[in-house]
Design a protein around this motif. Structure first.
Motif, PDB file in Angstrom:
ATOM      1  N   GLU A 236       0.824  -1.208   0.000  1.00 25.42           N
ATOM      2  CA  GLU A 236       0.000   0.000   0.000  1.00 25.42           C
ATOM      3  C   GLU A 236       0.858   1.258   0.000  1.00 25.42           C
ATOM      4  OE1 GLU A 236      -3.078  -0.043   2.968  1.00 25.42           O
ATOM      5  OE2 GLU A 236      -3.379  -2.200   2.736  1.00 25.42           O
ATOM      6  N   ALA A 237       1.988   1.217   0.692  1.00 22.94           N
ATOM      7  CA  ALA A 237       2.893   2.370   0.688  1.00 22.94           C
ATOM      8  C   ALA A 237       3.445   2.614  -0.712  1.00 22.94           C
ATOM      9  CB  ALA A 237       4.035   2.142   1.677  1.00 22.94           C
ATOM     10  N   CYS A 238       3.699   1.533  -1.439  1.00 21.16           N
ATOM     11  CA  CYS A 238       4.225   1.659  -2.802  1.00 21.16           C
ATOM     12  C   CYS A 238       3.192   2.254  -3.749  1.00 21.16           C
ATOM     13  CB  CYS A 238       4.659   0.292  -3.327  1.00 21.16           C
ATOM     14  SG  CYS A 238       6.099  -0.394  -2.487  1.00 21.16           S
TER      15      CYS A 238
ATOM     16  N   ALA B 125       5.049  -0.433  -6.992  1.00 21.61           N
ATOM     17  CA  ALA B 125       5.773   0.838  -7.072  1.00 21.61           C
ATOM     18  C   ALA B 125       5.751   1.415  -8.481  1.00 21.61           C
ATOM     19  CB  ALA B 125       7.212   0.658  -6.600  1.00 21.61           C
ATOM     20  N   ILE B 126       5.885   0.551  -9.493  1.00 24.94           N
ATOM     21  CA  ILE B 126       5.899   1.080 -10.858  1.00 24.94           C
ATOM     22  C   ILE B 126       4.492   1.262 -11.411  1.00 24.94           C
ATOM     23  CG2 ILE B 126       8.174   0.130 -11.357  1.00 24.94           C
ATOM     24  CD1 ILE B 126       6.831  -2.040 -13.010  1.00 24.94           C
ATOM     25  N   GLU B 127       3.491   0.769 -10.683  1.00 21.60           N
ATOM     26  CA  GLU B 127       2.106   1.005 -11.094  1.00 21.60           C
ATOM     27  C   GLU B 127       1.549   2.286 -10.495  1.00 21.60           C
ATOM     28  OE1 GLU B 127      -0.857  -1.914 -10.730  1.00 21.60           O
ATOM     29  OE2 GLU B 127      -0.071  -3.146 -12.347  1.00 21.60           O
ATOM     30  N   ASN B 128       2.313   2.930  -9.610  1.00 26.48           N
ATOM     31  CA  ASN B 128       1.804   4.124  -8.935  1.00 26.48           C
ATOM     32  C   ASN B 128       1.335   5.151  -9.960  1.00 26.48           C
ATOM     33  OD1 ASN B 128       2.070   6.916  -7.603  1.00 26.48           O
ATOM     34  ND2 ASN B 128       2.179   5.499  -5.889  1.00 26.48           N
ATOM     35  N   PRO B 129       0.104   5.640  -9.813  1.00 27.70           N
ATOM     36  CA  PRO B 129      -0.450   6.554 -10.822  1.00 27.70           C
ATOM     37  C   PRO B 129       0.183   7.932 -10.845  1.00 27.70           C
ATOM     38  CG  PRO B 129      -1.926   6.378  -8.955  1.00 27.70           C
ATOM     39  CD  PRO B 129      -0.855   5.343  -8.743  1.00 27.70           C
TER      40      PRO B 129
ATOM     41  N   ASP C 286       4.821  13.796 -11.126  1.00 30.37           N
ATOM     42  CA  ASP C 286       4.767  13.193  -9.801  1.00 30.37           C
ATOM     43  C   ASP C 286       5.069  11.699  -9.845  1.00 30.37           C
ATOM     44  OD1 ASP C 286       2.036  15.231  -8.553  1.00 30.37           O
ATOM     45  OD2 ASP C 286       4.184  15.536  -8.506  1.00 30.37           O
ATOM     46  N   ARG C 287       4.798  11.072 -10.974  1.00 34.63           N
ATOM     47  CA  ARG C 287       5.070   9.647 -11.107  1.00 34.63           C
ATOM     48  C   ARG C 287       6.555   9.345 -10.869  1.00 34.63           C
ATOM     49  NH1 ARG C 287       2.131   5.941 -13.767  1.00 34.63           N
ATOM     50  NH2 ARG C 287       1.032   7.482 -15.035  1.00 34.63           N
ATOM     51  N   PHE C 288       7.416  10.283 -11.229  1.00 36.41           N
ATOM     52  CA  PHE C 288       8.849  10.049 -11.117  1.00 36.41           C
ATOM     53  C   PHE C 288       9.308   9.937  -9.668  1.00 36.41           C
ATOM     54  CE2 PHE C 288       8.364  11.371 -15.418  1.00 36.41           C
ATOM     55  CZ  PHE C 288       9.378  10.739 -16.115  1.00 36.41           C
ATOM     56  N   GLU C 289       8.487  10.427  -8.729  1.00 35.22           N
ATOM     57  CA  GLU C 289       8.830  10.246  -7.322  1.00 35.22           C
ATOM     58  C   GLU C 289       8.973   8.765  -6.980  1.00 35.22           C
ATOM     59  OE1 GLU C 289       6.849  14.092  -5.072  1.00 35.22           O
ATOM     60  OE2 GLU C 289       5.800  12.169  -5.009  1.00 35.22           O
ATOM     61  N   SER C 290       8.229   7.928  -7.679  1.00 38.87           N
ATOM     62  CA  SER C 290       8.255   6.502  -7.371  1.00 38.87           C
ATOM     63  C   SER C 290       9.579   5.842  -7.725  1.00 38.87           C
ATOM     64  CB  SER C 290       7.099   5.784  -8.087  1.00 38.87           C
ATOM     65  OG  SER C 290       5.867   6.093  -7.464  1.00 38.87           O
TER      66      SER C 290
ATOM     67  N   GLU D  34      11.306   3.461 -18.187  1.00 36.75           N
ATOM     68  CA  GLU D  34      12.628   3.118 -18.700  1.00 36.75           C
ATOM     69  C   GLU D  34      13.680   3.221 -17.600  1.00 36.75           C
ATOM     70  OE1 GLU D  34      12.268   4.206 -23.458  1.00 36.75           O
ATOM     71  OE2 GLU D  34      13.379   5.549 -22.129  1.00 36.75           O
ATOM     72  N   GLU D  35      13.613   4.291 -16.814  1.00 37.17           N
ATOM     73  CA  GLU D  35      14.588   4.461 -15.733  1.00 37.17           C
ATOM     74  C   GLU D  35      14.399   3.400 -14.652  1.00 37.17           C
ATOM     75  OE1 GLU D  35      15.048   8.455 -14.225  1.00 37.17           O
ATOM     76  OE2 GLU D  35      14.492   9.307 -16.167  1.00 37.17           O
ATOM     77  N   ALA D  36      13.138   3.097 -14.337  1.00 31.05           N
ATOM     78  CA  ALA D  36      12.871   2.065 -13.331  1.00 31.05           C
ATOM     79  C   ALA D  36      13.399   0.717 -13.809  1.00 31.05           C
ATOM     80  CB  ALA D  36      11.372   1.975 -13.053  1.00 31.05           C
ATOM     81  N   ARG D  37      13.187   0.412 -15.080  1.00 30.79           N
ATOM     82  CA  ARG D  37      13.654  -0.870 -15.625  1.00 30.79           C
ATOM     83  C   ARG D  37      15.181  -0.944 -15.613  1.00 30.79           C
ATOM     84  NH1 ARG D  37      14.630  -3.133 -20.969  1.00 30.79           N
ATOM     85  NH2 ARG D  37      14.212  -5.384 -20.903  1.00 30.79           N
ATOM     86  N   GLU D  38      15.839   0.152 -15.941  1.00 27.06           N
ATOM     87  CA  GLU D  38      17.305   0.160 -15.923  1.00 27.06           C
ATOM     88  C   GLU D  38      17.834  -0.142 -14.520  1.00 27.06           C
ATOM     89  OE1 GLU D  38      18.476   3.925 -17.452  1.00 27.06           O
ATOM     90  OE2 GLU D  38      17.831   3.483 -19.507  1.00 27.06           O
TER      91      GLU D  38
END
Length: 224
Positions: free
Chosen positions: A33-35, A75-79, A88-92, A146-150
């Protein structure tokens, strides 16, 4: 990394909201839930840190009926819609980094029990799909996935290298033979396994698919 990320300086009203919305007070899957929460990232990281300190597993598969997920998937599904702006998505990315630092394994897949295993996805698979979908739709937030995947690929490489280094000769030989004899779908890329983006659905690695070549080169799906 310390148990608590930082001591927050909150107003009285913010503290009330922080305490009210703290997922550690509600249910079993506080880390998940935090993610997925859309509160400020500093709050979310502290909630996640508290959840881990309480014993939450960073790789646990939750019991969501529609699609069980692990914390990295969440975490990567965060809207990222707290203010209605995509940035704001990039905060994740900070949450992804936090989870990886605490032992989250991006090689682990997630999916429903009644779904064929070849259709289960790692968070790296999810990120690749979302990045391509967002890019083709003309959205700038494709860079988030892309950054999250890297980051996850680098973590997966390190985990694989560490495990291989810790194996004895017999274990390394067994892993090699197992990977050579395992089902080929385990090395197929996510696009081929799902039949997405003009890829013909197949459980076999395609020699003409650049993503299958990448998956085979990494080789972690069929080893773990």
């Amino acid at each position: 990394m310390s148990a608590i990320v930082e001591k927050l300086k909150l107003t009285e009203e913010e503290q009330k909201r922080y305490d009210r919305d703290n997922p550690n007070k509600h249910g079993r899957y506080a880390l998940h839930e935090a993610c997925l929460a859309i509160e400020p990232i500093a709050w979310r990281l502290n909630w996640a840190s508290e959840a881990i300190a309480r014993g939450c597993d960073v790789n646990e598969l939750n019991d969501r009926i529609s699609r069980p997920l692990r914390p990295l998937h969440e975490a990567i599904e965060n809207p990222g819609s707290r203010t209605g702006k995509f940035h704001d998505r990039f905060e994740s990315l900070d949450m992804v980094r936090f989870l990886l630092a605490h032992g989250a394994d991006p090689r682990l897949r997630a999916g429903r029990a009644d779904t064929p295993r070849y259709r289960w996805l790692t968070p790296m698979d999810e990120a690749l799909c979302e990045a391509r979908r967002s890019r083709e739709a003309g959205y700038s937030d494709y860079r988030f996935w892309e950054e999250a995947r890297e980051m996850m690929i680098e973590a997966a490489k390190k985990l694989t290298a560490k495990e291989e280094a810790e194996r004895g000769l017999f274990s390394r030989m067994f892993a090699y033979l197992y990977s050579a004899m395992s089902k080929d779908w385990a090395m197929a890329c996510v696009f081929c396994r799902l039949g997405n983006f003009d890829h013909k659905e197949t459980t076999h690695t395609r020699s003409d698919c650049e993503y299958c070549k990448e998956e085979k080169k990494f080789s972690w799906n069929h080893l773990f």
